[in-house]
Design a protein around this motif. Structure first.
Motif, PDB file in Angstrom:
ATOM      1  N   SER A   1      -1.512  -6.467  15.307  1.00 30.77           N
ATOM      2  CA  SER A   1      -0.226  -5.855  14.945  1.00 30.77           C
ATOM      3  C   SER A   1      -0.307  -5.135  13.607  1.00 30.77           C
ATOM      4  O   SER A   1       0.192  -4.014  13.460  1.00 30.77           O
ATOM      5  N   LYS A   2      -0.949  -5.771  12.639  1.00 33.85           N
ATOM      6  CA  LYS A   2      -1.078  -5.152  11.317  1.00 33.85           C
ATOM      7  C   LYS A   2      -1.935  -3.893  11.377  1.00 33.85           C
ATOM      8  O   LYS A   2      -1.685  -2.937  10.645  1.00 33.85           O
ATOM      9  N   THR A   3      -2.935  -3.895  12.248  1.00 38.62           N
ATOM     10  CA  THR A   3      -3.774  -2.716  12.401  1.00 38.62           C
ATOM     11  C   THR A   3      -2.966  -1.564  12.987  1.00 38.62           C
ATOM     12  O   THR A   3      -2.982  -0.449  12.452  1.00 38.62           O
TER      13      THR A   3
ATOM     14  N   PHE B   1       3.505   5.647  -2.005  1.00 41.76           N
ATOM     15  CA  PHE B   1       4.301   4.973  -0.970  1.00 41.76           C
ATOM     16  C   PHE B   1       3.426   4.366   0.121  1.00 41.76           C
ATOM     17  O   PHE B   1       3.844   3.452   0.823  1.00 41.76           O
ATOM     18  N   LEU B   2       2.232   4.855   0.240  1.00 44.71           N
ATOM     19  CA  LEU B   2       1.276   4.306   1.194  1.00 44.71           C
ATOM     20  C   LEU B   2       0.885   2.879   0.801  1.00 44.71           C
ATOM     21  O   LEU B   2       0.751   2.016   1.654  1.00 44.71           O
ATOM     22  N   VAL B   3       0.752   2.643  -0.494  1.00 42.12           N
ATOM     23  CA  VAL B   3       0.240   1.367  -0.977  1.00 42.12           C
ATOM     24  C   VAL B   3       1.338   0.412  -1.455  1.00 42.12           C
ATOM     25  O   VAL B   3       1.222  -0.797  -1.266  1.00 42.12           O
ATOM     26  N   ILE B   4       2.407   0.913  -2.034  1.00 37.94           N
ATOM     27  CA  ILE B   4       3.433   0.052  -2.622  1.00 37.94           C
ATOM     28  C   ILE B   4       4.064  -0.881  -1.586  1.00 37.94           C
ATOM     29  O   ILE B   4       4.577  -1.946  -1.935  1.00 37.94           O
ATOM     30  N   VAL B   5       3.988  -0.530  -0.315  1.00 32.62           N
ATOM     31  CA  VAL B   5       4.585  -1.344   0.740  1.00 32.62           C
ATOM     32  C   VAL B   5       3.724  -2.542   1.133  1.00 32.62           C
ATOM     33  O   VAL B   5       4.104  -3.319   2.004  1.00 32.62           O
TER      34      VAL B   5
ATOM     35  N   MET C   1       3.624  -6.895   7.442  1.00 34.36           N
ATOM     36  CA  MET C   1       3.052  -6.046   8.499  1.00 34.36           C
ATOM     37  C   MET C   1       2.341  -4.811   7.937  1.00 34.36           C
ATOM     38  O   MET C   1       1.610  -4.141   8.656  1.00 34.36           O
ATOM     39  N   LEU C   2       2.552  -4.506   6.656  1.00 32.65           N
ATOM     40  CA  LEU C   2       1.880  -3.367   6.023  1.00 32.65           C
ATOM     41  C   LEU C   2       0.933  -3.831   4.915  1.00 32.65           C
ATOM     42  O   LEU C   2       0.542  -3.045   4.053  1.00 32.65           O
ATOM     43  N   SER C   3       0.546  -5.077   4.962  1.00 37.47           N
ATOM     44  CA  SER C   3      -0.256  -5.657   3.883  1.00 37.47           C
ATOM     45  C   SER C   3      -1.738  -5.313   3.942  1.00 37.47           C
ATOM     46  O   SER C   3      -2.467  -5.583   2.994  1.00 37.47           O
ATOM     47  N   VAL C   4      -2.190  -4.714   5.029  1.00 38.79           N
ATOM     48  CA  VAL C   4      -3.597  -4.329   5.141  1.00 38.79           C
ATOM     49  C   VAL C   4      -3.718  -2.880   4.652  1.00 38.79           C
ATOM     50  O   VAL C   4      -3.577  -1.929   5.416  1.00 38.79           O
ATOM     51  N   VAL C   5      -3.957  -2.729   3.362  1.00 45.25           N
ATOM     52  CA  VAL C   5      -4.016  -1.400   2.753  1.00 45.25           C
ATOM     53  C   VAL C   5      -5.072  -0.507   3.413  1.00 45.25           C
ATOM     54  O   VAL C   5      -4.811   0.682   3.638  1.00 45.25           O
ATOM     55  N   PRO C   6      -6.259  -1.021   3.767  1.00 42.52           N
ATOM     56  CA  PRO C   6      -7.202  -0.128   4.446  1.00 42.52           C
ATOM     57  C   PRO C   6      -6.626   0.498   5.722  1.00 42.52           C
ATOM     58  O   PRO C   6      -6.898   1.655   6.020  1.00 42.52           O
TER      59      PRO C   6
END
Length: 182
Positions: free
Chosen positions: A50-52, A93-97, A102-107
């Motif tokens: 899901s995170k991916t 905004f790509l990283v601050i979330v 669910m958006l914790s995988v920055v890569p």
């Protein structure tokens, strides 16, 4: 069979299936390389399906917004500084979330952003009036946002399937080894 050998076999088999689908029946609806990005991201994220999918889709969305701004908001006085500013702001905004689970995988978000921008900007053989940048708002697979999200999501699903197949192959080999020892 060792876990690495099982994973190698499962990725080889499913990789061939993905290549056949992406280059054959699904051609024009998916990009083979973007699927492999989603596939790799699945494993990079610790097998978090899901995170991916959500992360790569979010990254593609933010990259798409950046492209829309760059293409439709003219700032000729700034030259190449304008796209750099847009990229800087949107990447923030790509990283601050990342504090959102669910958006914790920055890569994953970075892969989505990079994929849409690369696809949209690196089309040297396509005339500027007909390339991906002209289709940013199309409601079809000509729209890079749709094409990339679908491709990476299916790739992530193939990652999940290859992990499941590898686990099954490893367990089958372990069961067979125990039967021989008994």
């Amino acid at each position: 069979m060792s876990p690495l050998a099982a994973l190698s076999v499962s990725i080889a088999v499913l990789g061939a299936v993905w290549a056949y689908l992406a280059l054959g029946p699904l051609a024009g609806f998916v990009l083979i390389w973007a699927g492999f990005i989603g596939w790799g991201c699945y494993f990079h994220s610790g097998k978090a399906l899901s995170k991916t999918i959500i992360g790569t889709a979010y990254g593609a969305l933010i990259g798409w917004i950046a492209l829309l701004i760059i293409v439709h908001v003219a700032m000729p006085g700034l030259g190449t500084l304008w796209p750099a500013i847009v990229v800087g702001v949107t990447v923030f905004f790509l990283v601050i979330v990342a504090s959102i689970d669910m958006l914790s995988v920055v890569p994953a978000t970075v892969y989505g952003y990079a994929a849409i921008v690369a696809y949209s900007l690196h089309q040297p053989s396509v005339a500027p009036s007909t390339g991906p940048l002209q289709n940013l708002t199309a409601v079809s697979f000509a729209n890079p946002l749709i094409l990339l999200i679908v491709s990476m999501a299916i790739g992530a699903l193939f990652g999940y399937a290859s992990g499941q197949l590898a686990d099954a192959l490893t367990k089958k080999a372990q069961t067979a080894a125990r039967a021989v020892q008994a």
